[in-house]
Design a protein around this motif. Structure first.
Motif, PDB file in Angstrom:
ATOM      1  N   THR A  33       0.852  -1.191   0.000  1.00  0.00           N
ATOM      2  CA  THR A  33       0.000   0.000   0.000  1.00  0.00           C
ATOM      3  C   THR A  33       0.886   1.239   0.000  1.00  0.00           C
ATOM      4  N   GLY A  34       0.320   2.342  -0.453  1.00  0.00           N
ATOM      5  CA  GLY A  34       1.055   3.598  -0.483  1.00  0.00           C
ATOM      6  C   GLY A  34       0.698   4.535   0.651  1.00  0.00           C
ATOM      7  N   ASN A  35      -0.075   4.065   1.644  1.00  0.00           N
ATOM      8  CA  ASN A  35      -0.465   4.955   2.740  1.00  0.00           C
ATOM      9  C   ASN A  35      -0.549   4.202   4.054  1.00  0.00           C
ATOM     10  N   ALA A  36      -0.515   4.953   5.148  1.00  0.00           N
ATOM     11  CA  ALA A  36      -0.528   4.356   6.477  1.00  0.00           C
ATOM     12  C   ALA A  36      -1.915   3.872   6.879  1.00  0.00           C
ATOM     13  N   ALA A  37      -2.952   4.522   6.361  1.00  0.00           N
ATOM     14  CA  ALA A  37      -4.318   4.146   6.760  1.00  0.00           C
ATOM     15  C   ALA A  37      -4.633   2.714   6.360  1.00  0.00           C
ATOM     16  N   THR A  38      -4.277   2.346   5.141  1.00  0.00           N
ATOM     17  CA  THR A  38      -4.547   0.974   4.693  1.00  0.00           C
ATOM     18  C   THR A  38      -3.727  -0.025   5.490  1.00  0.00           C
ATOM     19  N   LEU A  39      -2.461   0.319   5.730  1.00  0.00           N
ATOM     20  CA  LEU A  39      -1.610  -0.564   6.532  1.00  0.00           C
ATOM     21  C   LEU A  39      -2.228  -0.781   7.905  1.00  0.00           C
ATOM     22  N   TRP A  40      -2.727   0.262   8.526  1.00  0.00           N
ATOM     23  CA  TRP A  40      -3.318   0.143   9.857  1.00  0.00           C
ATOM     24  C   TRP A  40      -4.584  -0.718   9.818  1.00  0.00           C
ATOM     25  N   ARG A  41      -5.359  -0.596   8.769  1.00  0.00           N
ATOM     26  CA  ARG A  41      -6.575  -1.424   8.649  1.00  0.00           C
ATOM     27  C   ARG A  41      -6.206  -2.904   8.565  1.00  0.00           C
ATOM     28  N   TRP A  42      -5.210  -3.220   7.772  1.00  0.00           N
ATOM     29  CA  TRP A  42      -4.772  -4.614   7.682  1.00  0.00           C
ATOM     30  C   TRP A  42      -4.311  -5.145   9.034  1.00  0.00           C
ATOM     31  N   ILE A  43      -3.580  -4.310   9.757  1.00  0.00           N
ATOM     32  CA  ILE A  43      -3.069  -4.743  11.067  1.00  0.00           C
ATOM     33  C   ILE A  43      -4.221  -4.957  12.042  1.00  0.00           C
ATOM     34  N   GLU A  44      -5.207  -4.049  12.021  1.00  0.00           N
ATOM     35  CA  GLU A  44      -6.382  -4.215  12.884  1.00  0.00           C
ATOM     36  C   GLU A  44      -7.128  -5.504  12.566  1.00  0.00           C
ATOM     37  N   GLU A  45      -7.140  -5.900  11.301  1.00  0.00           N
ATOM     38  CA  GLU A  45      -7.844  -7.115  10.875  1.00  0.00           C
ATOM     39  C   GLU A  45      -7.028  -8.377  11.132  1.00  0.00           C
TER      40      GLU A  45
END
Length: 482
Positions: A33-45
């Protein structure tokens, strides 16, 4: 068997592509991903077995994301990449819980090695790593060369431990700056930082200087004095030029490292040593061990974590950023701003820099103070380097090939520089004579297998004179010979 999944966050598409291909060929599943928001969503999941994240992303700083990740999933390993390849980046990444920090551009083989080690490392429920609010953002060490990146990473790892460190490198490379960085960003930053230069203290006063003395311990000891170990309690003690420490003080220091306590000169009550020791030297301690002037057991106690600072000629790519930094310091001190032309930079990079970073800093300050023009070109640099060329034809500080006069001159310059820096300087004549006589007599005795009659003849000395010098200089001899 499920393949490990690596989550990659970087706003540079080309880096995401390279990492996807390299990690895929190595047997990993990859999500990018190119942004932190998507990375954080994956980690939360609950996705991913490892995170590789850039620092600068469009929506959030990758370093700020690390504490949140560690709180939610403390077992998840995080590898930080950054083009902001500074000591501060490495330190922040380590202190916030990153498994490793890699400067850009990175080596793919090294990155794959880091990934393998991270995934193989046992899970540790580490304490939460909170961002430090008291961290000084000024750069204590400057440079983006790979040599300096390796040093940054070592310093960053050491900020969470109190291990003893040995810093080696030629004069002027910044050994005290490394010691200060280890202190300022480490667990003892709230305590004092005490520096002592072994080469600047008369040999007969070093034990008192380090360990303190009791009233009446020796002539002139009218009061109890604290030594540097007591002054540095709770903090860091920096022992510069450790190779110049006399044998008696070496024995006392070894006891401190072994037992964790010491006694003052003339004292009997043991005092707990509560310091982190960082030692430094520009000399080859292994050579001193072979010569019998430095204890081998002390060397291994001090050399727990070795850090070698490269001479400036080995990191010429750092010279432009260093030169501009020093010019900015001069401007902040009230001098006129200066600009270096490309040919000036090239001339600086081709110079040998026997005095290393200190020599470069002095040159930049001199240019700021003495030259009226704003633009400094290669001709000015040539003129200054020619005017001040004391060591251009002299080999590095190792001393090989520089001749006796050159070695003595270099040593005296260090004494005088320490004196200018505020260190006590007394009996310089006796000190220099002793440091020349001691190795001369030791090597002569070694060549005669301890036969003092032959040694005295070789030296052109009376045998009784030689015996007195051996006793006064505390030179070990082979008993029963000569």
């Amino acid at each position: 068997m499920t393949l490990p999944t690596v989550l990659v966050a970087d706003d540079d598409r080309s880096i995401r592509t390279v990492l996807t291909q390299a990690l895929g060929r190595s047997g990993y599943q990859v999500r990018t991903t190119g942004n932190a928001a998507t990375l954080w969503r994956w980690i939360e999941e609950g996705e991913g077995d490892l995170v590789i994240t850039d620092v600068v992303m469009p929506d959030e700083n990758g370093l700020d994301l690390i504490p949140r990740i560690k709180r939610l999933r403390p077992e998840l390993r995080i590898v930080v990449m950054s083009a902001q390849s500074t000591l501060m980046t490495a330190v922040k990444a380590a202190q916030r819980g990153a498994f490793e920090y890699l400067p850009k551009p990175f080596d793919l083989k090294e990155l794959l090695s880091v990934v393998g080690r991270a995934l193989a490392a046992p899970a540790v429920q580490a304490a939460e790593a909170a961002p430090r609010s008291d961290m000084d953002e000024r750069m204590p060490l400057i440079g983006r060369s790979m040599a300096m990146q390796d040093i940054y990473r070592v310093i960053a790892r050491l900020t969470t431990a109190d291990l003893t460190v040995m810093v080696s490198g030629e004069s002027g490379t910044g050994k005290e700056l490394v010691a200060r960085a280890l202190h300022d960003y480490g667990r003892r930053r709230g305590g004092p930082f005490v520096a002592v230069n072994m080469a600047a203290i008369p040999r007969d006063l070093i034990e008192s200087e380090l360990f303190g003395h009791e009233r009446g311990a020796f002539t002139g000891a009218t009061n109890r004095n604290q030594g540097r170990f007591e002054q540095a309690a709770g903090g860091t003690l920096f022992l510069d030029e450790i190779g110049d420490m006399p044998p008696e003080a070496q024995t006392r220091l070894l006891r401190v490292l072994q037992e964790g306590e010491f006694t003052t000169v003339g004292g009997r009550q043991p005092i707990k040593a509560n310091v982190r020791i960082v030692a430094a030297t520009h000399r080859d301690l292994r050579q001193l061990i072979r010569a019998g002037t430095f204890r081998e057991d002390l060397f291994y106690r001090l050399n727990v974590v070795p850090i070698r600072l490269p001479p400036l000629r080995e990191r010429a790519e750092d010279i432009p950023i260093l030169a501009r930094h020093f010019l900015q310091k001069s401007q902040q001190n009230g001098l006129a701003g200066k600009i270096l032309t490309d040919d000036a930079i090239q001339r600086l990079q081709s110079h040998r820099w026997a005095g290393n970073v200190r020599e470069l800093e002095n040159l930049m300050h001199r240019l700021s103070a003495l030259y009226p023009q704003e633009v400094i070109n290669g001709e000015v640099i040539n003129a200054e380097l020619a005017e001040n060329a004391l060591h251009d034809d002299v080999p590095a500080v190792s001393g090989e090939g520089e001749g006796l006069a050159g070695a003595v001159e270099r040593h005296i310059r260090q004494f005088l520089a320490a004196s200018r820096d505020g260190m006590p300087m007394r009996d310089i004549y006796d000190r220099v004579i002793a440091e020349v006589e001691r190795p001369l007599i030791q090597m002569t005795l070694a060549s005669t297998k301890g036969n003092q009659i032959k040694a005295a003849a070789m030296l052109g000395l009376n045998r009784n004179t030689l015996r007195k010098k051996i006793r006064d200089l505390e030179i070990p001899v082979v008993r029963g010979v000569g």
